[in-house]
Design an enzyme around this catalytic site. Structure first.
Site, mmCIF file in Angstrom:
data_model
loop_
_atom_site.group_PDB
_atom_site.id
_atom_site.type_symbol
_atom_site.label_atom_id
_atom_site.label_comp_id
_atom_site.label_asym_id
_atom_site.label_seq_id
_atom_site.Cartn_x
_atom_site.Cartn_y
_atom_site.Cartn_z
ATOM 1 N N ILE A 255 31.548 37.580 36.141
ATOM 2 C CA ILE A 255 31.408 36.257 35.518
ATOM 3 C C ILE A 255 32.081 36.229 34.146
ATOM 4 O O ILE A 255 32.751 35.269 33.785
ATOM 5 C CB ILE A 255 29.924 35.844 35.404
ATOM 6 C CG1 ILE A 255 29.261 35.820 36.790
ATOM 7 C CG2 ILE A 255 29.779 34.488 34.728
ATOM 8 C CD1 ILE A 255 29.853 34.834 37.774
ATOM 9 N N CYS A 256 31.927 37.293 33.389
ATOM 10 C CA CYS A 256 32.560 37.365 32.061
ATOM 11 C C CYS A 256 34.080 37.338 32.187
ATOM 12 O O CYS A 256 34.769 36.697 31.393
ATOM 13 C CB CYS A 256 32.126 38.622 31.328
ATOM 14 S SG CYS A 256 30.345 38.698 31.023
#
Length: 193
Positions: A86-87
């Site tokens: 996600i990052c």
């Protein structure tokens, strides 16, 4: 193996340091990890306040502060670790889709990753419009912005927009660490600069 050891040492150092920080009561209960609330440490900030200065490092371990962007609007994308899916998506989204629309805005991604890991990530993912900065040395950014996750040693996922005088005009704490930010509201606020 070396990368895992460096990351583990970074987390241990941060966890020890963070034990002395006050809880961010302003943002209490707003963030979860795997469905459970997390405690944020440091000073919570509100929209309308002047953004506090902070001290982080770039990929050469050179100190960078908010003052280095004096007179420039700034978007700060905060991620727990660039080595997670996600990052990575969040950072690539700001690099590929947002930075080119707003070339006058300084685009920063700040995490607790070591600068070596950030540099490797940027090279592998062709991150060239967003500047990655590390809060791993002093933990000053996380403390000043109330974003250190207690007992994890990471920063919580969030987005801040500062106008040219560095007043906070937008703040988004992403409610679940496992989801991306709401990008449309970020873009709408950037259009108003």
């Amino acid at each position: 193996m070396r990368r895992t050891l460096a990351f583990a040492l970074s987390l241990f150092c941060c966890a020890s340091f963070a034990a002395d920080l006050p809880e961010n009561t302003l943002d209490a209960g707003k963030v979860t990890a795997q469905g459970k609330p997390v405690t944020l440490l440091g000073k919570g900030l509100k929209v309308g306040e002047d953004a506090p200065n902070f001290k982080v490092v770039n990929d050469s371990f050179t100190a960078v502060t908010l003052e280095d962007y004096k007179g420039q609007a700034v978007l700060i994308s905060v991620v727990p670790s660039l080595d997670t899916g996600i990052c990575s998506l969040q950072t690539k989204h700001f690099n590929e889709k947002v930075a080119q629309q707003f070339p006058g805005v300084a685009m920063l991604t700040i995490s607790a990753d070591l600068p070596f890991a950030q540099k490797r990530f940027c090279k592998a993912e062709n991150i060239d419009k967003v500047t990655t900065l590390s809060d791993s040395v002093w933990r000053d950014f996380g403390q000043q912005y109330g974003l250190i996750i207690k007992d994890m040693g990471l920063l919580t996922r969030s987005v801040f927009i500062l106008d040219k005088s560095h007043k906070i005009i937008y703040k988004q704490l992403v409610s679940s660490l496992s989801t991306e930010p709401e990008y449309d509201s970020v873009i709408e606020k950037l259009k108003m600069l």
